[in-house]
Design an enzyme around this catalytic site. Sequence first.
Site, PDB file in Angstrom:
ATOM      1  N   SER A   7       1.043 -17.786  26.290  1.00 16.11           N
ATOM      2  CA  SER A   7       1.568 -17.638  24.931  1.00 16.11           C
ATOM      3  C   SER A   7       2.705 -18.619  24.714  1.00 16.11           C
ATOM      4  CB  SER A   7       2.066 -16.206  24.711  1.00 16.11           C
ATOM      5  OG  SER A   7       2.747 -16.112  23.477  1.00 16.11           O
ATOM      6  N   HIS A  32      -2.547 -19.132  23.448  1.00 15.56           N
ATOM      7  CA  HIS A  32      -2.267 -18.038  22.515  1.00 15.56           C
ATOM      8  C   HIS A  32      -1.111 -18.433  21.604  1.00 15.56           C
ATOM      9  CE1 HIS A  32      -2.451 -13.802  21.271  1.00 15.56           C
ATOM     10  NE2 HIS A  32      -1.119 -13.854  21.204  1.00 15.56           N
ATOM     11  N   ASP A  34       1.287 -17.104  18.579  1.00 16.95           N
ATOM     12  CA  ASP A  34       1.788 -15.949  17.836  1.00 16.95           C
ATOM     13  C   ASP A  34       2.337 -16.393  16.487  1.00 16.95           C
ATOM     14  OD1 ASP A  34       1.378 -13.689  19.602  1.00 16.95           O
ATOM     15  OD2 ASP A  34       2.844 -14.607  20.924  1.00 16.95           O
ATOM     16  N   MET A  36       4.091 -15.190  13.053  1.00 12.30           N
ATOM     17  CA  MET A  36       4.879 -14.081  12.495  1.00 12.30           C
ATOM     18  C   MET A  36       5.512 -14.505  11.177  1.00 12.30           C
ATOM     19  SD  MET A  36       6.855 -12.846  15.947  1.00 12.30           S
ATOM     20  CE  MET A  36       6.036 -12.871  17.548  1.00 12.30           C
ATOM     21  N   HIS A  65      -2.959 -15.373  16.691  1.00  9.85           N
ATOM     22  CA  HIS A  65      -2.703 -13.944  16.487  1.00  9.85           C
ATOM     23  C   HIS A  65      -1.826 -13.811  15.251  1.00  9.85           C
ATOM     24  CE1 HIS A  65      -0.336 -10.227  18.177  1.00  9.85           C
ATOM     25  NE2 HIS A  65      -1.010  -9.946  17.072  1.00  9.85           N
ATOM     26  N   MET A  67       0.279 -12.028  12.936  1.00 11.49           N
ATOM     27  CA  MET A  67       1.147 -10.866  12.685  1.00 11.49           C
ATOM     28  C   MET A  67       1.783 -11.054  11.321  1.00 11.49           C
ATOM     29  SD  MET A  67       2.836 -10.436  16.478  1.00 11.49           S
ATOM     30  CE  MET A  67       2.532 -12.120  17.031  1.00 11.49           C
ATOM     31  N   MET A 136      -1.938  -4.325  21.643  1.00 16.72           N
ATOM     32  CA  MET A 136      -0.520  -4.649  21.805  1.00 16.72           C
ATOM     33  C   MET A 136       0.123  -3.639  22.743  1.00 16.72           C
ATOM     34  SD  MET A 136       0.078  -7.401  20.173  1.00 16.72           S
ATOM     35  CE  MET A 136       1.850  -7.381  20.458  1.00 16.72           C
ATOM     36  N   ASP A 174      -1.607  -7.916  25.145  1.00 18.98           N
ATOM     37  CA  ASP A 174      -0.460  -8.783  24.871  1.00 18.98           C
ATOM     38  C   ASP A 174       0.809  -7.950  24.840  1.00 18.98           C
ATOM     39  OD1 ASP A 174       1.352 -10.673  24.015  1.00 18.98           O
ATOM     40  OD2 ASP A 174       0.414 -11.021  22.065  1.00 18.98           O
TER      41      ASP A 174
END
Length: 243
Positions: A7, A32, A34, A36, A65, A67, A136, A174
């Site tokens: 990540s 990966h 993330d 956000m 991913h 979010m 998660m 994760d």
Amino acid sequence: MVELLPSILSADFAHLADEVAAAERGGGTVVHVDVMDGHFVPNITLGPPVVKSLRKVTKLPLDCHLMIDNPNDYIPAFADSGADWVSVHYETCPHLHRTLELILHHGMKPGVVLNPATRVDLITEILPMVHHVLIMSVNPGFGGQEFIPFSLDKLQRLKQIRQELGLAFKIEVDGGVAHDTIAQVVQAGAELLVAGNAVFGAGKPERDARALLAAARTAAGEKPAGSSGRKTTPKSGKRRKIQ
């Protein structure tokens, strides 16, 4: 077979290409990312421009991913930037089936993410559509959090549902995945292992990715990469080539 997904949230962004390359040498097979938005989770991180830059420096699949609220508004942009996998949170998608169809329409592999307090059984009907389900094991928003123990029960339950339905989606985890938890998550059913601090935190991503993956494969009962299970002795007078 278990896979390690480094990540980049925990990577050194001043040397991101080098960090990703080192993690790949250590055995990482998927990057990966993330994403956000500061609304669904209390942090702001990456977007399509970073994914586009990553696409130029690695051939590994990019696992984005999301979010974020309103993920449908951004799925086309991530597709255009070179994302390969896109996962969305059950909690942000009132029309989850439509969102998964949108991801598929843009040629990406869809995944669904469940927060710690969300029950696995809530997504049974859409499981035939997904490439992976991400459990998660921390509350999303920040790296470096401690693993939530009841996540193991959710992984086991998800594996049971997959067997009952005869499906083949991947089980991803994760949050808090490190040397002290990796054996437990693998034994509970996780195959795609997202790790940030455990790979990048000490500044030695190649070394730490390799060690983490070795521990995961041992827990899964897999042979180390390149192992045939037999010992070989080099012929006299010849030096064995190091791969």
